[in-house]
Design a protein around this motif. Structure first.
Motif: not given
Length: 454
Positions: A170-193
């Motif tokens: 939202r911040e990028i969209h409002q400040k840059m006045k451009v569309p923003v695509g967000l891909i969320n690939s997350s998993w709770g409790g997972t280690p970085a490995e």
């Protein structure tokens, strides 16, 4: 998506899930469009922003890909893929595409509980922001596709999407006045490995040994590559503006390994994308972990990762809750990540993006130590009456509470009884919340000038 043509389904050209209607493609870039078809099938791909068809043929693995030049024109556009059948993807935008990844604090949504959730959800009507949610999956080898679809940002879709990702976008969209695509690939409790490829882990004896020592947990994978292969690898042909990372809580048991692990992850991803994209991450917040220095040592490993080019770190030690590992103020986390992107990626040099960071320079002045900071040129600020959580030690390595005073863009630290000081620490505990800021309102990271083991 419109399908037409007379070819059988066995011959039909197909696309991965990440390429679909409502998607955002990276603007002003060369993007890859790929999919599958009958071996030897001629494929023509055309974007309506320039109407320049690009042709190729499906190879002997039934895969094809083309490179398209995108423009600055936001859209909406159509993307047409024609083989024996024709696919027309509607409502495609050109804008800025960011990958959001990590564990539960990145995954955390308004539905899970954030500050002022009802207001933020109600206001989430942004047709030019698009979400792609990656489902939890594991795999032993890199996968070619994953389930999911692009959706338009509405109160209904925003409430279950990454809150940090949304506020950043939202911040990028409002400040840059451009569309923003967000891909969320997350998993709770997972280690970085589990978010690196298994090959990247095995290439380092230190990382391989640490990964092998991890014990199974009931809430998610811990083995090298398990999440990467299923949830990251299928995305690596999709052009990004950059990546956001909020993770580390599940690696506090081995912070010294994390100092190698996070840079290895950044390099692994950049290699697989063939793109040295910006990588901005969140330093984990204060929390009452089991061992007294787990969090702060992990935070130190994250701080050291700033040595990797084109990275940035959002400090949030003033937003945490020592009794809750999931701080509910996700708005300011997203905005602090966005400040890094606005300044470093998008060139808005008037946006101040970091709090004071100890730059490794100190000067002993009698019974005092003067500390020097980056991002303090406009001055330092105390929130409260006096600076807190500074400690100082002499050659005996015994740290005691210290008096700290701001002197221009430096800080002078001393303590009664320490006549020959040699080291200083700030907020060196799991739960310490310092009150040192710069004039931009960004907090200082915890730090230490020593490297002692005690």
């Amino acid at each position: 998506m419109v399908f037409c043509g007379l070819a059988s389904s066995a011959e039909a050209v197909t696309l991965p899930a990440i390429i679909g209607p409502h998607m955002v493609l990276q603007r002003n870039a060369e993007v890859t469009i790929w999919g599958w078809g009958k071996t030897g099938e001629e494929i023509t791909v055309t974007g309506s922003w320039d109407n320049q068809p690009v042709k190729t043929k499906a190879d002997n693995q039934a895969r094809w890909e083309v490179k398209l030049k995108t423009s600055a024109a936001a859209g909406p556009h159509t993307l047409t893929v024609k083989g024996y059948n024709t696919l027309v993807l509607e409502d495609v935008l050109l804008g800025e595409v960011w990958l959001c990844s990590g564990q539960s604090n990145m995954e955390w949504s308004a539905s899970a509980g954030i500050d002022n959730a009802a207001q933020h959800v109600a206001e989430a009507n942004f047709p030019a922001i698009r979400f792609f949610q990656v489902a939890h999956r594991t795999a032993d080898t890199p996968q070619l596709d994953l389930p999911g679809q692009w959706v338009v940002c509405t109160p209904k879709t925003m409430k279950d999407f990454s809150a940090v990702g949304y506020f950043f976008g939202r911040e990028i969209h409002q400040k840059m006045k451009v569309p923003v695509g967000l891909i969320n690939s997350s998993w709770g409790g997972t280690p970085a490995e589990t978010w690196l490829s298994s090959q990247a882990i095995s290439a380092s004896p230190v990382l391989a040994q640490a990964a092998a020592a991890r014990k199974e947990v009931p809430w998610g994978p811990v083995q090298p590559g398990k999440a990467y292969h299923a949830m990251i690898a299928p995305l690596t042909s999709f052009r990004l503006a950059g990546a956001l990372w909020y993770q580390g809580e599940s690696n506090t048991d081995a912070p010294e390994v994390y100092a190698q692990l996070l840079p290895a992850l950044i390099q692994n991803w950049r290699t697989q994308w063939k793109q040295d994209f910006p990588f901005y991450f969140v330093q984990i917040a204060p929390f009452n972990y089991g061992s007294p220095e787990e969090r702060v040592r992990l935070g130190e490993a994250q701080l050291k990762t700033l040595q990797v080019p084109n990275t940035g770190m959002a400090v949030i030690n003033d937003l945490g809750n020592p009794d809750d590992i999931h701080p509910r103020n996700k708005l300011d986390v997203g905005k602090r990540l966005a400040a890094w992107a606005l300044n470093k990626t998008y060139g808005q040099k008037d946006v101040l993006f970091s709090g004071p960071l100890y730059n490794g320079q100190m000067k002993v002045e009698g019974n005092k130590i003067r500390l020097f900071f980056d991002h303090a040129d406009q001055g330092l600020v105390i929130k409260g009456k006096e600076l807190t959580h500074f400690e100082i030690a002499g050659e005996d390595k015994n740290f005691v509470p210290a008096t700290a005073k701001i002197s221009g863009s430096t800080i002078v630290v001393s303590a009664n009884g320490v006549k020959k000081p040699v080291a200083v620490r700030l907020a060196w505990s799991n739960t310490a919340v310092p009150n040192l800021y710069n004039k931009a309102g960004h907090p200082a990271s915890s730090f230490r000038t020593d490297s002692w083991t005690r």
